[in-house]
Design an enzyme around this catalytic site. Structure first.
Site, PDB file in Angstrom:
ATOM      1  N   CYS A  90       6.134  -5.388   0.735  1.00 17.77           N
ATOM      2  CA  CYS A  90       6.284  -4.070   0.116  1.00 17.77           C
ATOM      3  C   CYS A  90       6.127  -2.934   1.153  1.00 17.77           C
ATOM      4  O   CYS A  90       6.993  -2.790   2.002  1.00 17.77           O
ATOM      5  CB  CYS A  90       5.301  -3.970  -1.046  1.00 17.77           C
ATOM      6  SG  CYS A  90       5.904  -2.901  -2.322  1.00 17.77           S
ATOM      7  N   HIS A 106       5.181  -8.617  -4.241  1.00 17.93           N
ATOM      8  CA  HIS A 106       3.796  -8.895  -3.816  1.00 17.93           C
ATOM      9  C   HIS A 106       3.446 -10.377  -3.989  1.00 17.93           C
ATOM     10  O   HIS A 106       3.006 -10.771  -5.075  1.00 17.93           O
ATOM     11  CB  HIS A 106       2.825  -8.040  -4.640  1.00 17.93           C
ATOM     12  CG  HIS A 106       2.832  -6.610  -4.257  1.00 17.93           C
ATOM     13  ND1 HIS A 106       1.920  -6.069  -3.377  1.00 17.93           N
ATOM     14  CD2 HIS A 106       3.668  -5.603  -4.609  1.00 17.93           C
ATOM     15  CE1 HIS A 106       2.183  -4.783  -3.210  1.00 17.93           C
ATOM     16  NE2 HIS A 106       3.230  -4.474  -3.947  1.00 17.93           N
ATOM     17  N   GLY A 117       0.872  -1.178   0.000  1.00 15.05           N
ATOM     18  CA  GLY A 117       0.000   0.000   0.000  1.00 15.05           C
ATOM     19  C   GLY A 117       0.898   1.213   0.000  1.00 15.05           C
ATOM     20  O   GLY A 117       1.820   1.292  -0.809  1.00 15.05           O
ATOM     21  N   GLU A 118       0.680   2.086   0.943  1.00 16.15           N
ATOM     22  CA  GLU A 118       1.497   3.299   1.039  1.00 16.15           C
ATOM     23  C   GLU A 118       1.972   3.419   2.485  1.00 16.15           C
ATOM     24  O   GLU A 118       1.169   3.647   3.393  1.00 16.15           O
ATOM     25  CB  GLU A 118       0.620   4.492   0.627  1.00 16.15           C
ATOM     26  CG  GLU A 118       1.390   5.697   0.205  1.00 16.15           C
ATOM     27  CD  GLU A 118       2.367   5.413  -0.940  1.00 16.15           C
ATOM     28  OE1 GLU A 118       1.939   4.900  -1.989  1.00 16.15           O
ATOM     29  OE2 GLU A 118       3.556   5.689  -0.762  1.00 16.15           O
ATOM     30  N   SER A 119       3.276   3.248   2.668  1.00 10.67           N
ATOM     31  CA  SER A 119       3.800   3.187   4.039  1.00 10.67           C
ATOM     32  C   SER A 119       3.592   4.493   4.810  1.00 10.67           C
ATOM     33  O   SER A 119       3.416   4.470   6.031  1.00 10.67           O
ATOM     34  CB  SER A 119       5.276   2.791   4.030  1.00 10.67           C
ATOM     35  OG  SER A 119       6.004   3.642   3.181  1.00 10.67           O
ATOM     36  N   GLU A 150       0.991 -11.930  -2.997  1.00  7.95           N
ATOM     37  CA  GLU A 150      -0.461 -12.138  -3.114  1.00  7.95           C
ATOM     38  C   GLU A 150      -0.929 -12.049  -4.571  1.00  7.95           C
ATOM     39  O   GLU A 150      -2.074 -12.380  -4.873  1.00  7.95           O
ATOM     40  CB  GLU A 150      -1.223 -11.129  -2.227  1.00  7.95           C
ATOM     41  CG  GLU A 150      -1.281  -9.693  -2.720  1.00  7.95           C
ATOM     42  CD  GLU A 150      -0.008  -8.875  -2.475  1.00  7.95           C
ATOM     43  OE1 GLU A 150       1.039  -9.463  -2.173  1.00  7.95           O
ATOM     44  OE2 GLU A 150      -0.071  -7.641  -2.629  1.00  7.95           O
ATOM     45  N   ARG A 190      12.578   3.323  -0.161  1.00 11.08           N
ATOM     46  CA  ARG A 190      11.258   3.314  -0.804  1.00 11.08           C
ATOM     47  C   ARG A 190      11.346   3.564  -2.314  1.00 11.08           C
ATOM     48  O   ARG A 190      12.229   4.251  -2.777  1.00 11.08           O
ATOM     49  CB  ARG A 190      10.357   4.389  -0.186  1.00 11.08           C
ATOM     50  CG  ARG A 190      10.116   4.202   1.300  1.00 11.08           C
ATOM     51  CD  ARG A 190       9.198   5.297   1.846  1.00 11.08           C
ATOM     52  NE  ARG A 190       7.920   5.266   1.189  1.00 11.08           N
ATOM     53  CZ  ARG A 190       7.237   6.366   0.824  1.00 11.08           C
ATOM     54  NH1 ARG A 190       7.732   7.554   1.072  1.00 11.08           N
ATOM     55  NH2 ARG A 190       6.085   6.245   0.222  1.00 11.08           N
ATOM     56  N   ILE A 245       5.903  -3.640  -7.399  1.00  9.67           N
ATOM     57  CA  ILE A 245       5.141  -2.407  -7.657  1.00  9.67           C
ATOM     58  C   ILE A 245       5.663  -1.327  -6.709  1.00  9.67           C
ATOM     59  O   ILE A 245       5.327  -1.320  -5.527  1.00  9.67           O
ATOM     60  CB  ILE A 245       3.624  -2.625  -7.411  1.00  9.67           C
ATOM     61  CG1 ILE A 245       3.106  -3.822  -8.216  1.00  9.67           C
ATOM     62  CG2 ILE A 245       2.846  -1.348  -7.746  1.00  9.67           C
ATOM     63  CD1 ILE A 245       1.705  -4.277  -7.819  1.00  9.67           C
ATOM     64  N   ARG A 246       6.513  -0.478  -7.211  1.00  6.17           N
ATOM     65  CA  ARG A 246       7.112   0.587  -6.378  1.00  6.17           C
ATOM     66  C   ARG A 246       7.683   0.029  -5.070  1.00  6.17           C
ATOM     67  O   ARG A 246       7.526   0.601  -3.997  1.00  6.17           O
ATOM     68  CB  ARG A 246       6.083   1.692  -6.067  1.00  6.17           C
ATOM     69  CG  ARG A 246       5.648   2.458  -7.305  1.00  6.17           C
ATOM     70  CD  ARG A 246       4.781   3.651  -6.974  1.00  6.17           C
ATOM     71  NE  ARG A 246       3.643   3.288  -6.166  1.00  6.17           N
ATOM     72  CZ  ARG A 246       3.373   3.790  -4.984  1.00  6.17           C
ATOM     73  NH1 ARG A 246       4.149   4.707  -4.466  1.00  6.17           N
ATOM     74  NH2 ARG A 246       2.314   3.398  -4.321  1.00  6.17           N
TER      75      ARG A 246
HETATM   76  N1  GLN Z   1       6.081   2.712  -2.505  1.00  5.91           N
HETATM   77  C1  GLN Z   1       5.166   2.306  -1.499  1.00  5.91           C
HETATM   78  C2  GLN Z   1       5.582   2.856  -0.138  1.00  5.91           C
HETATM   79  O1  GLN Z   1       6.574   3.462  -0.044  1.00  5.91           O
HETATM   80  C3  GLN Z   1       5.067   0.804  -1.419  1.00  5.91           C
HETATM   81  C4  GLN Z   1       4.425   0.265  -2.655  1.00  5.91           C
HETATM   82  C5  GLN Z   1       3.685  -1.010  -2.461  1.00  5.91           C
HETATM   83  O2  GLN Z   1       3.394  -1.431  -1.343  1.00  5.91           O
HETATM   84  N2  GLN Z   1       3.325  -1.618  -3.559  1.00  5.91           N
HETATM   85  O3  GLN Z   1       4.916   2.665   0.819  1.00  5.91           O
END
Ligand code: GLN
Length: 190
Positions: free
Chosen positions: A77, A171, A46-48, A173, A104, A135-136
């Site tokens: 992630c 990921h 998600g987004e930390s 999942e 990140r 993914i990122r």
């Molecule tokens: N870039 C996101 C973060 O810094 C992590 C991306 C992800 O969980 N797919 O939180």
């Protein structure tokens, strides 16, 4: 056995689907009370930065930290970023349960997302390859001696554990291969 999935932001639904395919019960964790009813916790992607804010808001930071002293965590992630010792970003409040630095967005932006085979340590996981989606994701470095690298992508460690906790920069999942979950479930039963 019931595994909790932190469900305040991000990709928590697909983790439930994976656990259900393995006939493992799961519980979406949204308050510290929920931690009383689980045997391990998954922190999803998600987004930390957002998850840090919400963990504070829902009073989950300290209770998850306390939970991690006795029970297993698996962070994927953004979840891995939260679990690591540091990520060099003041907006992220790190739980510091695994002694790794996570940088990140280190594999590029959303548009640079990719899937490829990573190499797994065959002594740890039966198959030596895993098709992983990034993914990122974070890049892990400064991996402490008390950690074990379970998976590599090219020269980078991408799946790391210590005594109790597991982190992945990809990921698990996404896709059909459930071997990383099976590995985590074995860790719970160790
Ligand atoms: N870039 C996101 C973060 O810094 C992590 C991306 C992800 O969980 N797919 O939180």
């Amino acid at each position: 056995m019931k595994i909790g999935i932190l469900a305040i932001q991000g990709d928590f639904e697909l983790h439930r689907k994976a656990l259900t395919s393995l006939s493992v019960d799961s519980l979406f964790v949204r308050s510290s009370k929920d931690l009383d009813n689980i045997r391990a916790l998954i922190l999803p992607g998600g987004e930390s930065t957002t998850m840090s804010l919400l963990m504070n808001k829902f009073d989950l930071f300290n209770s998850i930290k306390k939970f991690s002293n006795n029970f297993n965590l698996f962070g994927t992630c953004a979840g891995a970023i939260l679990m690591s010792a540091d990520s060099g970003d003041r907006r992220v409040k790190n739980l510091g349960v695994i002694d790794v630095f996570s940088k990140r967005n280190s594999w590029g932006a959303q548009i640079d997302s990719f899937s490829d085979f990573i190499n797994l340590n065959k002594d740890e996981i039966l198959s030596d390859k895993f098709y992983a989606t990034f993914i990122r994701g974070p890049r892990f470095s400064k991996v402490s001696k008390d950690c074990k690298i379970i998976g590599h992508y090219k020269n980078d460690p991408v799946l790391i554990r210590n005594d109790k906790h597991l982190i992945s920069s990809f990921h698990p999942e996404i896709g059909k291969d459930l071997s990383v979950y099976k590995y985590f479930i074995n860790m719970i039963n160790e």
